[in-house]
Design an enzyme around this catalytic site. Structure first.
Site, PDB file in Angstrom:
ATOM      1  N   TYR A 166       0.813  -1.231   0.000  1.00  0.00           N
ATOM      2  CA  TYR A 166       0.000   0.000   0.000  1.00  0.00           C
ATOM      3  C   TYR A 166       0.844   1.279   0.000  1.00  0.00           C
ATOM      4  O   TYR A 166       2.044   1.222   0.149  1.00  0.00           O
ATOM      5  CB  TYR A 166      -1.095  -0.006   1.058  1.00  0.00           C
ATOM      6  CG  TYR A 166      -0.789  -0.150   2.524  1.00  0.00           C
ATOM      7  CD1 TYR A 166       0.455   0.029   3.066  1.00  0.00           C
ATOM      8  CD2 TYR A 166      -1.843  -0.460   3.391  1.00  0.00           C
ATOM      9  CE1 TYR A 166       0.660  -0.092   4.431  1.00  0.00           C
ATOM     10  CE2 TYR A 166      -1.644  -0.587   4.756  1.00  0.00           C
ATOM     11  CZ  TYR A 166      -0.381  -0.398   5.268  1.00  0.00           C
ATOM     12  OH  TYR A 166      -0.192  -0.518   6.609  1.00  0.00           O
ATOM     13  N   GLU A 167       0.169   2.386  -0.234  1.00  0.00           N
ATOM     14  CA  GLU A 167       0.829   3.690  -0.450  1.00  0.00           C
ATOM     15  C   GLU A 167       1.850   3.609  -1.582  1.00  0.00           C
ATOM     16  O   GLU A 167       2.905   4.226  -1.519  1.00  0.00           O
ATOM     17  CB  GLU A 167       1.499   4.186   0.843  1.00  0.00           C
ATOM     18  CG  GLU A 167       0.610   4.270   2.050  1.00  0.00           C
ATOM     19  CD  GLU A 167      -0.652   5.076   1.823  1.00  0.00           C
ATOM     20  OE1 GLU A 167      -0.673   5.904   0.908  1.00  0.00           O
ATOM     21  OE2 GLU A 167      -1.629   4.837   2.546  1.00  0.00           O
ATOM     22  N   GLY A 168       1.507   2.869  -2.621  1.00  0.00           N
ATOM     23  CA  GLY A 168       2.429   2.649  -3.744  1.00  0.00           C
ATOM     24  C   GLY A 168       3.236   1.394  -3.478  1.00  0.00           C
ATOM     25  O   GLY A 168       3.988   1.344  -2.506  1.00  0.00           O
TER      26      GLY A 168
END
Lengths: 597, 597
Positions: free
Chosen positions: B439-441
């Protein structure tokens, strides 16, 4: 929903084009195992794996096994699947015809194992453990024990277990406390607690045959005082039926990270009746019979998970649309490009492909040598093959399970956040794969087996069984221009491996901690060179096929060459890193006092 | 049962001995953040993490969140823990005093985040997401919006979310479909479906403030047409109470591999009332404000999990008795030696120690620069610090989460089969850590951010913010005999990194696939050099302390030097391997057609 199609073309490539599986039918007793017959069997195995086992994989994970009042229930559908599996004769595949087996080579069984583990690793534990019990009894049991138990294990009517671990000991079996006290009739009363017993209790078979390590009253201390016993759940009657319940019961099942469809049991033996298998106090030897087969089997779990995880990652990468290719839109008519266009996604997919196919070749190569070791008419050939299998066993176990886990994780990574969600099925592969690095000897124990036992055995004879064919291959192919891209990096990595071998052996003689500190990195190096050798052989096979005019299979063989190049570019360079780690010595590993951590 | 003790000595070492945290109190607005004050805060944070959050970690995993009729319930105990957390002022720690915050530096908050993630990563998601929402509103909201929402977010009475992802897009936010239609009163009607919304719905707070990406009717195509809106679950009244329910509801929660105590929600916006945050169509900029903080926060999750996993592995390795030391019994009075005597177990523990402590120094170093970027009176210094943070963000996010996962897995490996069992608590760390790579890239996206954006930004200005201090450190210390073992390998790896940087930049200009194919390995190289720099600084600090007479802390500082040596012996050599991978080029990565896989 996850997908799985047995990779028959890739399996055939390794068996037929690379390893020359036709050799198997020249071995006495394997005359029927012609390439055609093998192919038919594999197709049948693929069908049951795809159609019966695979659809139960996710539901089995969700439902898990349940334990109530001593009774273990497997997930819905496992009973019917097991019935279909036994009726198809799959438990009999590699078993001795004298006990109802089909007598097929181990190689064929390896292929089946790979497919089972791709389709449903949890399910595969039940027949897998039976095979271990079958092997121990077949090699070490008396005729009477064999007549009683083997036919039922072969049909799958009964299943088996391996009861080794106790709460305070796993690796260190010399510490076991389970006792075996002689009864007046030649049997023994077994008392003790075993933990982590896969398939220890379940509802798939009418009887469960436990192979149990225990100590006789007069046992010497440590591993030299361990004996092996067979302890049935129900006492067998002469007519083959099951009789009275024996004094063994499941106390609970474990809540595990994965393989939730496989029951992992605490087994309590309370004066249970058992019979000695093999000689008193020589149980470790018989145990290693089970263990070595089991270790190769666990290696196949790594391969199976790697394959299915790779397939799912590939499938998703072709479907998921996200961002444009860095070089400009690849599919401008769509809102975005499939993520397979992105170099970093391809890097992951190619790694999955190159490692999985390399491991398959390595595993089947080991399987072929298991068959040669068993059946070759020339004792020298048998010994040579047996040595090679002994050497490869820790490598296949540790590296292939490391890779199964790594590629399962790569699949999750390709899925992004969706990979973390149960429904997509790939996070299950990570959880299922994780156990394979731990059981049947952690991968660290495999490394110790390699540097501690296998490396030094018979003055390096085991090592030569690998070094000679690799050296010979390099010599034979280094002048071939078509092979240079593959042979040169192989030769370089091979030289490093030989250098590391000499150094680890030498330093280890002076200080065993030196060998211990190098072990895991040395094993990884060894595995990489073994894969480099297999990829060079695959490249050679593909080159020859292309040169002979491969027709509509040209693209297939061409993809082998491209994957081989990726392997040498991107994966083999790890060898140098592991070399440096293995050569760094024990000083900085051992420098801190326990209190200084 | 798992254990956790906040590693206060190691935290103090980094803050005080290595980074000189006293500098923070010289920054305008941080006058109160003296080393003493910081230490008091950290001790308080340690107490709540150890005593309140940690005991709920396993039970939270077991129970998970539940969803019924649109209502999400967090696991038992989370509500009370959240109450204690907010009453302790922990949600206010780094917030602006103008809105009720304590105004402490980001560095202090980083330390708290590490400890929260060690203690209970799932719990940490709730205040963590609020912080993201706070930051976006604080930087981009109107005064009216700030007055309405910030004080409540600071007290923790309300919580926040980041609503970015939709079913068909995560990375590629240009594809979002959520619409924002202007209402007559200046607000907007938001309609669409968001997925993977952490803390999207729960029972900890009286209101939930969603920061939502959506498209205005006149929005340009792609990422240039995205706007950011604030959408409360309940409409705020002027008196600070909550009013009518807004048109946003949770549709379901995900069944995830881990962080089961954190509710991951599908959020349905059905004409929900929202207000624009920042300028129309400029939502990506505001979104990146949240995102960058969030990325560093996720990096802290990696560190937190690494620390607690290492602690548990160490604890187990000291207690578990199995086999004898290779050099002869270490504790002959016991039935076997503790497994910490075995070199392969130590290799794992030392790796855990060296990587965790290295990541802590790196993360806090980034935190210090966040504070300098925010508060330094000299704009040039602010810019320099801001550049360095921008450069380090993808590295901290990707490498620290990779390592959190790897060290959680090492902990499981140290436990052997017991590590696979839920009760022991370490397999949970593997499952919890796994999301942080996604997550978050994803970590692949972080690598693309590094080579695609950060590397080329302002003609390499970001890079120089790292290269200069490292080069300077090498120059200053290379003549010091006590530092040579550390500075030489650092200098060698640093030279390779510079070489790789030039090559990747050059090749990437001609063909962007070259940069893409190198990105992940280049990021790993960069991270290893960054850790080598931190370890050299730690070694220097420890050497100076020892030279000055460290008294009863001599053993502590000595262990830093030994751990540093292990780092350079065993971990840094990966740099060469990654160099080769990064330099191997895109050809073999891109060679296969999608159909050829």
């Amino acid at each position: 929903m996850p997908v799985y199609t047995a990779p028959l073309d890739n399996i055939r490539f390794v068996l037929n084009d690379v390893l020359g599986v036709e050799k198997l039918s020249t071995l006495p007793g394997y005359e029927e195992a012609t390439p055609d017959m093998i192919d038919q069997i594999i197709e049948g195995g693929a069908a049951i794996c795809q159609d019966i086992l695979f659809p139960l994989n996710q539901s089995g994970d969700k439902e898990g096994c349940t334990f109530e009042n001593g009774v273990v229930r497997t997930p819905s559908g496992f009973k019917d699947a097991y019935k279909a599996f036994t009726e198809g004769g799959w438990t009999a595949l590699a078993a001795d015809p004298a006990y109802g087996g089909m007598g097929m080579p181990a190689t064929v069984n390896f292929v089946l194992q790979e497919m089972i583990c791709s389709a449903n690793m949890s399910f595969g534990m039940y027949p897998g453990l039976s095979e271990g019990a079958y092997n121990a009894l077949h090699l070490h049991g008396t005729d009477a024990l064999k007549q009683t138990y083997l036919p039922k294990l072969v049909t799958g009517e009964w299943s088996g277990t391996m009861c080794l671990t106790e709460p305070h000991c796993g690796t260190d079996l010399g510490l076991i406390k389970t006792k075996a006290v002689p009864n007046s009739d030649g049997s023994f009363a077994i008392t003790g607690t075993k933990i982590f017993i896969s398939a220890g209790e379940h509802d798939l078979t009418s009887n469960i045959i436990h192979l149990v390590l225990a100590k006789l009253p007069d046992a010497p201390e440590g591993v030299k005082g361990i004996s092996l016993f067979v302890v049935p759940k129900f006492m067998p009657k002469d007519n083959g039926d099951v009789g009275a319940r024996n004094g063994v019961a499941c106390g609970s099942i474990e809540h595990k990270m994965g393989i939730k469809g496989s029951a992992t049991c605490v087994m309590n033996f309370d004066g249970a009746t058992g019979w000695l298998v093999g000689e008193p106090h020589k149980g470790m030897r018989a145990m290693f019979t089970m263990m070595n087969t089991a270790r190769l089997g666990v290696g196949m779990q790594g391969l199976g998970i790697a394959e299915v995880a790779y397939q799912n990652a590939l499938n998703y990468a072709k479907e998921r649309l996200q961002m444009r290719a860095l070089t400009g839109p690849a599919e401008p008519q769509k809102p975005a490009d499939p993520i397979i266009v992105h170099p970093d996604v391809r890097r992951m997919l190619m790694t999955g492909k190159a490692v999985t196919e390399g491991c398959r070749a390595l595993a089947y190569w080991a399987g072929m040598h298991l068959d040669i070791a068993e059946r070759h008419p020339d004792p020298a050939q048998r010994e040579a093959a047996d040595d090679l299998v002994a050497l490869l066993t820790p490598i296949v176990k540790a590296y292939q399970t490391d890779m199964g886990f790594e590629i399962a994780n790569m699949a999750v990574q390709v899925y992004g956040g969706h990979g973390y969600i149960w429904e997509h099925g790939v996070e299950q592969y990570v959880r299922d794969a994780r156990i394979s690095l731990l059981y049947e000897g952690t991968n660290g124990i495999q490394a110790m087996d390699l540097v501690g036992r296998k490396m030094s055995a018979n003055y390096g004879r085991y090592l030569r069984r690998f070094f000679h064919p690799v050296g010979q291959f390099i010599e034979e192919n280094q002048a071939d221009p078509a092979m240079q891209d593959f042979v040169f990096p192989l030769a370089k990595a091979f030289a490093k491996l030989q250098q590391a071998t000499a150094m680890v052996a030498q330093k280890g003689l002076k200080n065993p901690n030196e060998a211990g500190a190098a072990a895991s990195d040395y094993l990884r190096m060894f595995a990489l060179v073994a894969l480099a050798y297999m990829w060079a052989r695959m490249a050679k096979a593909a080159t020859e096929k292309l040169a002979a005019g491969a027709g509509d299979k040209a693209e297939f063989y061409d993809s082998k060459l491209k994957t081989a190049r990726f392997f040498y570019d991107r994966i083999l360079p790890e060898t140098d890193f592991r070399f440096k780690q293995a050569m760094a010595g024990a000083d900085s590993v051992m420098a801190l006092d326990a209190a200084g951590f």
